[in-house]
Motif scaffolding. Structure first.
Motif, PDB file in Angstrom:
ATOM      1  N   PRO A 148      -5.424 -12.810 -19.848  1.00 27.93           N
ATOM      2  CA  PRO A 148      -5.138 -11.872 -18.760  1.00 27.93           C
ATOM      3  C   PRO A 148      -6.223 -11.842 -17.684  1.00 27.93           C
ATOM      4  CG  PRO A 148      -6.024 -10.677 -20.624  1.00 27.93           C
ATOM      5  CD  PRO A 148      -5.932 -12.125 -21.050  1.00 27.93           C
ATOM      6  N   HIS A 149      -6.348 -12.962 -16.968  1.00 27.32           N
ATOM      7  CA  HIS A 149      -7.390 -13.076 -15.949  1.00 27.32           C
ATOM      8  C   HIS A 149      -6.865 -13.843 -14.744  1.00 27.32           C
ATOM      9  CE1 HIS A 149     -10.420 -11.618 -18.775  1.00 27.32           C
ATOM     10  NE2 HIS A 149      -9.909 -12.440 -19.676  1.00 27.32           N
ATOM     11  N   LYS A 150      -7.560 -13.688 -13.625  1.00 29.95           N
ATOM     12  CA  LYS A 150      -7.233 -14.420 -12.405  1.00 29.95           C
ATOM     13  C   LYS A 150      -7.934 -15.771 -12.450  1.00 29.95           C
ATOM     14  CE  LYS A 150      -6.805 -13.630  -7.409  1.00 29.95           C
ATOM     15  NZ  LYS A 150      -7.122 -12.673  -6.304  1.00 29.95           N
ATOM     16  N   GLN A 173       2.155 -26.595 -15.189  1.00 26.68           N
ATOM     17  CA  GLN A 173       3.261 -26.168 -16.047  1.00 26.68           C
ATOM     18  C   GLN A 173       2.743 -25.402 -17.261  1.00 26.68           C
ATOM     19  OE1 GLN A 173       6.357 -29.129 -17.024  1.00 26.68           O
ATOM     20  NE2 GLN A 173       5.511 -30.412 -15.406  1.00 26.68           N
ATOM     21  N   LEU A 174       1.664 -25.890 -17.845  1.00 26.58           N
ATOM     22  CA  LEU A 174       1.086 -25.246 -19.021  1.00 26.58           C
ATOM     23  C   LEU A 174       0.433 -23.918 -18.671  1.00 26.58           C
ATOM     24  CD1 LEU A 174      -0.467 -28.498 -20.469  1.00 26.58           C
ATOM     25  CD2 LEU A 174       1.313 -27.163 -21.607  1.00 26.58           C
ATOM     26  N   LEU A 175      -0.301 -23.883 -17.577  1.00 27.96           N
ATOM     27  CA  LEU A 175      -1.012 -22.664 -17.201  1.00 27.96           C
ATOM     28  C   LEU A 175      -0.055 -21.559 -16.760  1.00 27.96           C
ATOM     29  CD1 LEU A 175      -4.026 -24.265 -15.304  1.00 27.96           C
ATOM     30  CD2 LEU A 175      -4.136 -23.015 -17.475  1.00 27.96           C
ATOM     31  N   LEU A 194      -2.423 -17.005 -11.848  1.00 26.36           N
ATOM     32  CA  LEU A 194      -2.826 -18.339 -11.423  1.00 26.36           C
ATOM     33  C   LEU A 194      -2.734 -18.436  -9.907  1.00 26.36           C
ATOM     34  CD1 LEU A 194      -3.673 -21.158 -12.479  1.00 26.36           C
ATOM     35  CD2 LEU A 194      -1.228 -21.755 -12.520  1.00 26.36           C
ATOM     36  N   VAL A 195      -3.871 -18.669  -9.255  1.00 29.19           N
ATOM     37  CA  VAL A 195      -3.916 -18.703  -7.786  1.00 29.19           C
ATOM     38  C   VAL A 195      -4.248 -20.111  -7.309  1.00 29.19           C
ATOM     39  CG1 VAL A 195      -4.480 -16.279  -7.514  1.00 29.19           C
ATOM     40  CG2 VAL A 195      -6.328 -17.913  -7.850  1.00 29.19           C
ATOM     41  N   GLU A 196      -3.682 -20.469  -6.177  1.00 28.17           N
ATOM     42  CA  GLU A 196      -3.833 -21.814  -5.631  1.00 28.17           C
ATOM     43  C   GLU A 196      -5.235 -22.026  -5.061  1.00 28.17           C
ATOM     44  OE1 GLU A 196      -1.664 -24.775  -2.352  1.00 28.17           O
ATOM     45  OE2 GLU A 196      -0.826 -22.792  -2.824  1.00 28.17           O
ATOM     46  N   GLU A 200     -13.129 -18.395  -2.411  1.00 25.08           N
ATOM     47  CA  GLU A 200     -12.114 -17.850  -1.504  1.00 25.08           C
ATOM     48  C   GLU A 200     -10.872 -17.355  -2.251  1.00 25.08           C
ATOM     49  OE1 GLU A 200     -13.158 -20.634   2.417  1.00 25.08           O
ATOM     50  OE2 GLU A 200     -11.438 -21.116   1.117  1.00 25.08           O
ATOM     51  N   THR A 201     -10.617 -17.879  -3.427  1.00 22.65           N
ATOM     52  CA  THR A 201      -9.434 -17.471  -4.196  1.00 22.65           C
ATOM     53  C   THR A 201      -9.596 -16.087  -4.807  1.00 22.65           C
ATOM     54  OG1 THR A 201     -10.188 -18.376  -6.328  1.00 22.65           O
ATOM     55  CG2 THR A 201      -9.018 -19.882  -4.833  1.00 22.65           C
ATOM     56  N   GLY A 202     -10.834 -15.626  -4.980  1.00 24.88           N
ATOM     57  CA  GLY A 202     -11.072 -14.368  -5.664  1.00 24.88           C
ATOM     58  C   GLY A 202     -10.869 -14.452  -7.163  1.00 24.88           C
ATOM     59  N   ALA A 203     -10.832 -15.678  -7.697  1.00 25.94           N
ATOM     60  CA  ALA A 203     -10.580 -15.869  -9.127  1.00 25.94           C
ATOM     61  C   ALA A 203     -11.787 -15.464  -9.968  1.00 25.94           C
ATOM     62  CB  ALA A 203     -10.232 -17.328  -9.404  1.00 25.94           C
ATOM     63  N   GLU A 204     -11.498 -15.067 -11.201  1.00 32.75           N
ATOM     64  CA  GLU A 204     -12.555 -14.795 -12.175  1.00 32.75           C
ATOM     65  C   GLU A 204     -13.018 -16.080 -12.838  1.00 32.75           C
ATOM     66  OE1 GLU A 204     -11.540 -11.360 -14.896  1.00 32.75           O
ATOM     67  OE2 GLU A 204      -9.611 -11.666 -13.875  1.00 32.75           O
ATOM     68  N   TYR A 205     -12.074 -17.035 -12.961  1.00 29.71           N
ATOM     69  CA  TYR A 205     -12.353 -18.294 -13.649  1.00 29.71           C
ATOM     70  C   TYR A 205     -11.815 -19.469 -12.845  1.00 29.71           C
ATOM     71  CZ  TYR A 205     -13.241 -15.487 -17.851  1.00 29.71           C
ATOM     72  OH  TYR A 205     -13.743 -14.578 -18.756  1.00 29.71           O
ATOM     73  N   VAL A 206     -12.540 -20.580 -12.888  1.00 20.22           N
ATOM     74  CA  VAL A 206     -12.027 -21.848 -12.408  1.00 20.22           C
ATOM     75  C   VAL A 206     -11.871 -22.740 -13.629  1.00 20.22           C
ATOM     76  CG1 VAL A 206     -14.383 -22.681 -11.878  1.00 20.22           C
ATOM     77  CG2 VAL A 206     -12.387 -23.838 -10.892  1.00 20.22           C
ATOM     78  N   THR A 207     -10.710 -23.369 -13.737  1.00 17.81           N
ATOM     79  CA  THR A 207     -10.443 -24.200 -14.909  1.00 17.81           C
ATOM     80  C   THR A 207     -10.095 -25.612 -14.493  1.00 17.81           C
ATOM     81  OG1 THR A 207      -9.267 -24.248 -17.036  1.00 17.81           O
ATOM     82  CG2 THR A 207      -7.941 -23.732 -15.082  1.00 17.81           C
TER      83      THR A 207
END
Length: 261
Positions: free
Chosen positions: A133-135, A156-158, A166-168, A203-210
């Motif tokens: 449950p994260h961005k 597809q998996l994510l 999931l943000v672009e 710029e995405t504001g994500a908590e994680y980059v994968t």
């Protein structure tokens, strides 16, 4: 199916959780996971820096480690290493080795797959029961994108992960600047490239980059850490291994067999 886990050098040395998570996912889906202990480096670093003939011994070791006919597939959480096996081993065996080396390389390379390839194309699943449950934003590595042609398989998996936002990532197809020894030989260019990548991540504001390559994530995560950006790098296998019962947390040891299986 009987799946051999290819752990890779950087996995063994620096990012073992990504490969433990891969084993957890495969076992959760009902596959038998084995770990041939004789496996070593795929030889990619040596080949890419001009020591191609000297890498033949590592190619032979790889072939022998996964030669067991009862092994249906060899799966790794590394598009880079899988790409090296599939793109380089047969060519180098043909150039410097024997007919037996070529035959062994063909057999081993044909059954070596990156984790998203195996899950989507072979196992036929996109939902592996994950909960995260994260961005999150996703960086496609060069080898996965250009050599393995993973296309949207990781997405597809994510997208099927429960709770994920999931943000672009803008300009996602651009290299992070690591490139193995490229980052050492061309440090200033590499730094400029990872700076661009990290700017887009923030710029995405994500908590994680994968992503699917620990080497890329090490480069991106290192830059994020130095900037104190508050964004963590995490291998996508760790996201896919995380569940409600056993959530992933930084530096946790949740991938033990006793806890996860």
């Amino acid at each position: 199916m009987r799946i051999a886990l290819f752990s890779t050098c950087i996995g063994d040395s620096l990012f073992p959780d990504a490969h433990k998570a891969t084993a957890v996912i495969l076992a959760r889906l009902g596959h038998e996971v084995v770990f041939p202990e004789e496996q070593t480096c795929c030889g990619q670093m040596h080949i890419n820096t001009g020591y191609q003939k000297e890498a033949l011994g590592m190619i032979r070791t790889y072939n022998d480690a996964f030669a067991d006919p009862s092994i249906d597939y060899v799966v790794a959480a590394s598009g880079s290493c899988v790409g090296a096996v599939r793109e380089q081993h047969v060519r180098l065996a043909d150039r410097f080795g024997s007919a037996a080396d070529v035959d062994g390389s063909k057999k081993a390379s044909h059954k070596t797959l990156d984790l998203p390839e195996f899950l989507v194309d072979i196992a036929g699943v996109t939902n592996v029961g994950a909960f995260f449950p994260h961005k999150v934003t996703y960086h496609p590595s060069c080898h996965g994108l250009r050599f393995l042609k993973l296309a949207d398989k990781p997405y597809q998996l994510l997208r099927e992960v429960e709770g994920i936002d999931l943000v672009e990532l803008s300009n996602s197809e651009e290299c992070c600047g690591f490139g193995g020894t490229f980052a050492i030989k061309n440090a200033e260019t590499s730094q400029a490239m990872v700076s661009d990548k990290v700017r887009h991540v923030k710029e995405t504001g994500a908590e994680y980059v994968t992503g699917g390559d620990s080497s890329c994530l090490m480069n991106i995560g290192g830059s994020l850490s130095r900037q104190q950006a508050g964004v963590r790098a995490i291998h996508m296998a760790e996201i896919l291994a995380s569940t409600k019962e056993h959530p992933w947390t930084p530096n946790s040891a949740i991938y033990s067999r006793e806890k996860m299986l």
